[in-house]
Design a protein around this motif. Structure first.
Motif, PDB file in Angstrom:
ATOM      1  N   SER A  55       6.407 -33.323   4.534  1.00 17.35           N
ATOM      2  CA  SER A  55       5.502 -33.014   5.641  1.00 17.35           C
ATOM      3  C   SER A  55       6.047 -31.856   6.470  1.00 17.35           C
ATOM      4  O   SER A  55       7.237 -31.584   6.462  1.00 17.35           O
ATOM      5  CB  SER A  55       5.353 -34.272   6.521  1.00 17.35           C
ATOM      6  OG  SER A  55       4.317 -34.120   7.452  1.00 17.35           O
ATOM      7  N   GLY A  56       5.138 -31.205   7.189  1.00 14.83           N
ATOM      8  CA  GLY A  56       5.556 -30.192   8.148  1.00 14.83           C
ATOM      9  C   GLY A  56       5.257 -28.782   7.690  1.00 14.83           C
ATOM     10  O   GLY A  56       5.919 -28.258   6.791  1.00 14.83           O
ATOM     11  N   GLY A  57       4.242 -28.179   8.287  1.00 14.27           N
ATOM     12  CA  GLY A  57       3.974 -26.763   8.077  1.00 14.27           C
ATOM     13  C   GLY A  57       3.370 -26.401   6.735  1.00 14.27           C
ATOM     14  O   GLY A  57       3.426 -25.231   6.340  1.00 14.27           O
ATOM     15  N   ILE A  58       2.761 -27.368   6.045  1.00  9.56           N
ATOM     16  CA  ILE A  58       2.119 -27.068   4.755  1.00  9.56           C
ATOM     17  C   ILE A  58       0.661 -26.734   5.067  1.00  9.56           C
ATOM     18  O   ILE A  58      -0.138 -27.631   5.370  1.00  9.56           O
ATOM     19  CB  ILE A  58       2.255 -28.257   3.779  1.00  9.56           C
ATOM     20  CG1 ILE A  58       3.730 -28.609   3.594  1.00  9.56           C
ATOM     21  CG2 ILE A  58       1.592 -27.921   2.438  1.00  9.56           C
ATOM     22  CD1 ILE A  58       3.978 -29.952   2.914  1.00  9.56           C
ATOM     23  N   ARG A  59       0.354 -25.442   5.032  1.00  6.91           N
ATOM     24  CA  ARG A  59      -0.917 -24.986   5.613  1.00  6.91           C
ATOM     25  C   ARG A  59      -1.673 -23.979   4.770  1.00  6.91           C
ATOM     26  O   ARG A  59      -2.754 -23.536   5.148  1.00  6.91           O
ATOM     27  CB  ARG A  59      -0.660 -24.366   6.994  1.00  6.91           C
ATOM     28  CG  ARG A  59      -0.107 -25.369   7.968  1.00  6.91           C
ATOM     29  CD  ARG A  59       0.256 -24.791   9.310  1.00  6.91           C
ATOM     30  NE  ARG A  59       0.947 -25.825  10.076  1.00  6.91           N
ATOM     31  CZ  ARG A  59       1.691 -25.595  11.146  1.00  6.91           C
ATOM     32  NH1 ARG A  59       1.821 -24.383  11.603  1.00  6.91           N
ATOM     33  NH2 ARG A  59       2.293 -26.595  11.759  1.00  6.91           N
ATOM     34  N   ASP A  60      -1.081 -23.557   3.651  1.00  6.71           N
ATOM     35  CA  ASP A  60      -1.769 -22.555   2.823  1.00  6.71           C
ATOM     36  C   ASP A  60      -1.271 -22.682   1.380  1.00  6.71           C
ATOM     37  O   ASP A  60      -0.390 -23.500   1.087  1.00  6.71           O
ATOM     38  CB  ASP A  60      -1.558 -21.132   3.364  1.00  6.71           C
ATOM     39  CG  ASP A  60      -0.085 -20.795   3.525  1.00  6.71           C
ATOM     40  OD1 ASP A  60       0.765 -21.431   2.857  1.00  6.71           O
ATOM     41  OD2 ASP A  60       0.228 -19.905   4.338  1.00  6.71           O
ATOM     42  N   ASP A  61      -1.842 -21.849   0.503  1.00  6.85           N
ATOM     43  CA  ASP A  61      -1.504 -21.965  -0.925  1.00  6.85           C
ATOM     44  C   ASP A  61      -0.010 -21.796  -1.157  1.00  6.85           C
ATOM     45  O   ASP A  61       0.592 -22.507  -1.965  1.00  6.85           O
ATOM     46  CB  ASP A  61      -2.267 -20.909  -1.730  1.00  6.85           C
ATOM     47  CG  ASP A  61      -3.734 -21.269  -1.907  1.00  6.85           C
ATOM     48  OD1 ASP A  61      -4.057 -22.477  -1.930  1.00  6.85           O
ATOM     49  OD2 ASP A  61      -4.561 -20.342  -2.006  1.00  6.85           O
ATOM     50  N   GLU A  62       0.583 -20.857  -0.435  1.00  2.00           N
ATOM     51  CA  GLU A  62       2.005 -20.556  -0.667  1.00  2.00           C
ATOM     52  C   GLU A  62       2.890 -21.722  -0.250  1.00  2.00           C
ATOM     53  O   GLU A  62       3.769 -22.160  -0.999  1.00  2.00           O
ATOM     54  CB  GLU A  62       2.346 -19.274   0.103  1.00  2.00           C
ATOM     55  CG  GLU A  62       3.695 -18.676  -0.216  1.00  2.00           C
ATOM     56  CD  GLU A  62       4.788 -19.180   0.706  1.00  2.00           C
ATOM     57  OE1 GLU A  62       5.946 -19.178   0.288  1.00  2.00           O
ATOM     58  OE2 GLU A  62       4.472 -19.594   1.830  1.00  2.00           O
ATOM     59  N   SER A  63       2.665 -22.263   0.947  1.00  2.00           N
ATOM     60  CA  SER A  63       3.515 -23.381   1.417  1.00  2.00           C
ATOM     61  C   SER A  63       3.230 -24.649   0.622  1.00  2.00           C
ATOM     62  O   SER A  63       4.151 -25.450   0.371  1.00  2.00           O
ATOM     63  CB  SER A  63       3.334 -23.613   2.922  1.00  2.00           C
ATOM     64  OG  SER A  63       1.978 -23.731   3.277  1.00  2.00           O
ATOM     65  N   LEU A  64       1.986 -24.825   0.179  1.00  2.00           N
ATOM     66  CA  LEU A  64       1.686 -26.004  -0.653  1.00  2.00           C
ATOM     67  C   LEU A  64       2.371 -25.886  -2.011  1.00  2.00           C
ATOM     68  O   LEU A  64       2.975 -26.861  -2.500  1.00  2.00           O
ATOM     69  CB  LEU A  64       0.172 -26.154  -0.836  1.00  2.00           C
ATOM     70  CG  LEU A  64      -0.251 -27.297  -1.766  1.00  2.00           C
ATOM     71  CD1 LEU A  64       0.200 -28.659  -1.225  1.00  2.00           C
ATOM     72  CD2 LEU A  64      -1.769 -27.285  -1.977  1.00  2.00           C
ATOM     73  N   ALA A  65       2.295 -24.702  -2.619  1.00  2.00           N
ATOM     74  CA  ALA A  65       2.937 -24.517  -3.935  1.00  2.00           C
ATOM     75  C   ALA A  65       4.440 -24.758  -3.823  1.00  2.00           C
ATOM     76  O   ALA A  65       5.045 -25.414  -4.684  1.00  2.00           O
ATOM     77  CB  ALA A  65       2.656 -23.107  -4.454  1.00  2.00           C
ATOM     78  N   ALA A  66       5.052 -24.256  -2.747  1.00  2.00           N
ATOM     79  CA  ALA A  66       6.498 -24.463  -2.567  1.00  2.00           C
ATOM     80  C   ALA A  66       6.807 -25.940  -2.381  1.00  2.00           C
ATOM     81  O   ALA A  66       7.802 -26.456  -2.922  1.00  2.00           O
ATOM     82  CB  ALA A  66       6.991 -23.656  -1.370  1.00  2.00           C
ATOM     83  N   ALA A  67       5.979 -26.634  -1.626  1.00  2.00           N
ATOM     84  CA  ALA A  67       6.211 -28.064  -1.394  1.00  2.00           C
ATOM     85  C   ALA A  67       6.092 -28.843  -2.700  1.00  2.00           C
ATOM     86  O   ALA A  67       6.960 -29.667  -3.041  1.00  2.00           O
ATOM     87  CB  ALA A  67       5.224 -28.590  -0.354  1.00  2.00           C
ATOM     88  N   LEU A  68       5.025 -28.589  -3.446  1.00  5.97           N
ATOM     89  CA  LEU A  68       4.824 -29.328  -4.700  1.00  5.97           C
ATOM     90  C   LEU A  68       5.910 -28.989  -5.721  1.00  5.97           C
ATOM     91  O   LEU A  68       6.309 -29.849  -6.525  1.00  5.97           O
ATOM     92  CB  LEU A  68       3.431 -29.043  -5.266  1.00  5.97           C
ATOM     93  CG  LEU A  68       2.265 -29.595  -4.429  1.00  5.97           C
ATOM     94  CD1 LEU A  68       0.930 -29.113  -4.998  1.00  5.97           C
ATOM     95  CD2 LEU A  68       2.286 -31.125  -4.375  1.00  5.97           C
TER      96      LEU A  68
ATOM     97  N   ARG B 291       4.232 -36.586  -3.046  1.00  5.10           N
ATOM     98  CA  ARG B 291       3.015 -36.118  -2.373  1.00  5.10           C
ATOM     99  C   ARG B 291       3.401 -35.316  -1.143  1.00  5.10           C
ATOM    100  O   ARG B 291       4.540 -35.383  -0.674  1.00  5.10           O
ATOM    101  CB  ARG B 291       2.081 -37.271  -2.008  1.00  5.10           C
ATOM    102  CG  ARG B 291       2.609 -38.226  -0.977  1.00  5.10           C
ATOM    103  CD  ARG B 291       1.560 -39.302  -0.647  1.00  5.10           C
ATOM    104  NE  ARG B 291       2.082 -40.230   0.330  1.00  5.10           N
ATOM    105  CZ  ARG B 291       2.233 -41.532   0.133  1.00  5.10           C
ATOM    106  NH1 ARG B 291       1.884 -42.101  -1.000  1.00  5.10           N
ATOM    107  NH2 ARG B 291       2.707 -42.310   1.100  1.00  5.10           N
ATOM    108  N   VAL B 292       2.418 -34.584  -0.645  1.00  8.75           N
ATOM    109  CA  VAL B 292       2.609 -33.827   0.586  1.00  8.75           C
ATOM    110  C   VAL B 292       1.673 -34.384   1.639  1.00  8.75           C
ATOM    111  O   VAL B 292       0.658 -35.017   1.327  1.00  8.75           O
ATOM    112  CB  VAL B 292       2.335 -32.317   0.385  1.00  8.75           C
ATOM    113  CG1 VAL B 292       3.254 -31.731  -0.671  1.00  8.75           C
ATOM    114  CG2 VAL B 292       0.869 -32.074   0.041  1.00  8.75           C
ATOM    115  N   ASN B 293       2.048 -34.139   2.878  1.00 11.89           N
ATOM    116  CA  ASN B 293       1.254 -34.598   4.008  1.00 11.89           C
ATOM    117  C   ASN B 293       0.790 -33.371   4.785  1.00 11.89           C
ATOM    118  O   ASN B 293       1.620 -32.624   5.301  1.00 11.89           O
ATOM    119  CB  ASN B 293       2.145 -35.505   4.879  1.00 11.89           C
ATOM    120  CG  ASN B 293       1.380 -36.199   5.974  1.00 11.89           C
ATOM    121  OD1 ASN B 293       0.223 -36.585   5.788  1.00 11.89           O
ATOM    122  ND2 ASN B 293       2.007 -36.363   7.117  1.00 11.89           N
ATOM    123  N   LEU B 294      -0.514 -33.168   4.839  1.00 11.43           N
ATOM    124  CA  LEU B 294      -1.076 -32.025   5.563  1.00 11.43           C
ATOM    125  C   LEU B 294      -1.507 -32.477   6.946  1.00 11.43           C
ATOM    126  O   LEU B 294      -2.035 -33.586   7.092  1.00 11.43           O
ATOM    127  CB  LEU B 294      -2.297 -31.466   4.822  1.00 11.43           C
ATOM    128  CG  LEU B 294      -2.121 -31.137   3.340  1.00 11.43           C
ATOM    129  CD1 LEU B 294      -3.440 -30.600   2.775  1.00 11.43           C
ATOM    130  CD2 LEU B 294      -0.999 -30.142   3.137  1.00 11.43           C
TER     131      LEU B 294
END
Ligand SMILES: O=C(O)c1ccccc1NCC(=O)[C@H](O)[C@H](O)COP(=O)(O)O
Length: 242
Positions: A82-95, A101-104
């Motif tokens: 969780s934390g600051g996942i807000r666009d394609d780039e940050s989501l791809a890095a998180a995954l 899972r990620v928390n938006l």
């Protein structure tokens, strides 16, 4: 959905350190040392999940991305990032960390079309954090109002959101107990599983949350109570096992 309440010990990271905040407010940090040490301690104590938060990314004050990737990679348990996942780039890095899972949060308030798209693409790898004061949602590290809880919940439900992480901001990090009525109300408004977050202070709090499993509460995040040794993770797992 399982019948037993899942427990997600929290590791919130600010400036490379595991910290606890009071009501999520920047500047209220108490430091608890190395995030990896905390995460490994919870894993060794029997945790099946870790709730891992990049507070700098949430507040827009920096990033602990490399550290969170390292922590996630060193664990054998499931990680909710969780934390600051807000666009394609940050989501791809998180995954790409290998998290479960990620928390938006903010994105669900500010870029609803993007969130609908990633829910469609990634299914139950996406949870949405509903962080509220009363029934007003908070975004940008819980610093800004961002809409009404039940309006946003209805929209996300219609888009197929798999799960919600529900936090009463005013309970978070305060050891004043969970907002059980909020959890009941959210469960009544959605068929999707709910993860409770914020305020847990005792084993009785966890037992009380566990009574809501039939209503749809799937898990509970526990932060400050573990760091302040109100109980051990082993005791917590035992308390919710019956
Ligand atoms: O999760 C976030 O993105 C977040 C953003 C800004 C401030 C706080 C944030 N998360 C805090 C947590 O997830 C806590 O670790 C969790 O609610 C546990 O709370 P507690 O048991 O009361 O310490």
């Amino acid at each position: 959905m399982t019948n037993r309440l899942e427990l997600l010990p929290a590791v919130d990271v600010r400036d490379g350190q595991a910290v606890r905040l009071v009501k999520g407010a920047s500047g209220t940090e108490t430091s608890f040392g190395e995030p990896l040490a905390a995460a490994l301690a919870w894993q060794n104590a029997g945790a099946e999940w870790l709730h891992l938060v990049d507070l700098d990314a949430a507040f827009g004050t920096g990033s602990n991305r490399d550290l969170l990737r390292e922590v996630t990679g060193r664990l054998d348990i499931k990680v909710e990032l969780s934390g600051g996942i807000r666009d394609d780039e940050s989501l791809a890095a998180a995954l790409a960390t290998g998290c479960t899972r990620v928390n938006l949060g903010t994105a669900a308030l500010e870029t609803p079309e993007w969130v609908a798209k990633v829910i469609a693409e990634h299914g139950d790898k996406i949870a949405v954090g509903l962080d509220v004061v009363g029934t007003t949602l908070r975004g940008r590290g819980w610093t800004r109002d961002g809409g009404q809880l039940y309006d946003v919940l209805a929209r996300l439900d219609s888009e197929g959101c798999a799960r919600y992480v529900v936090t009463d901001v005013n309970r978070d990090g305060t050891l004043t107990g969970p907002n059980l009525q909020l959890l009941r109300d959210v469960c009544a408004a959605t068929d999707k599983p709910v993860v409770a977050s914020g305020g847990v202070s005792s084993l009785d709090d966890l037992r009380a949350i566990a009574t809501l499993v039939p209503e749809g509460v799937e898990g509970s995040i526990v932060g400050k109570a573990l760091y302040e040794q109100k109980f051990t993770l082993e005791e917590a797992l035992e308390a919710v096992s019956r």
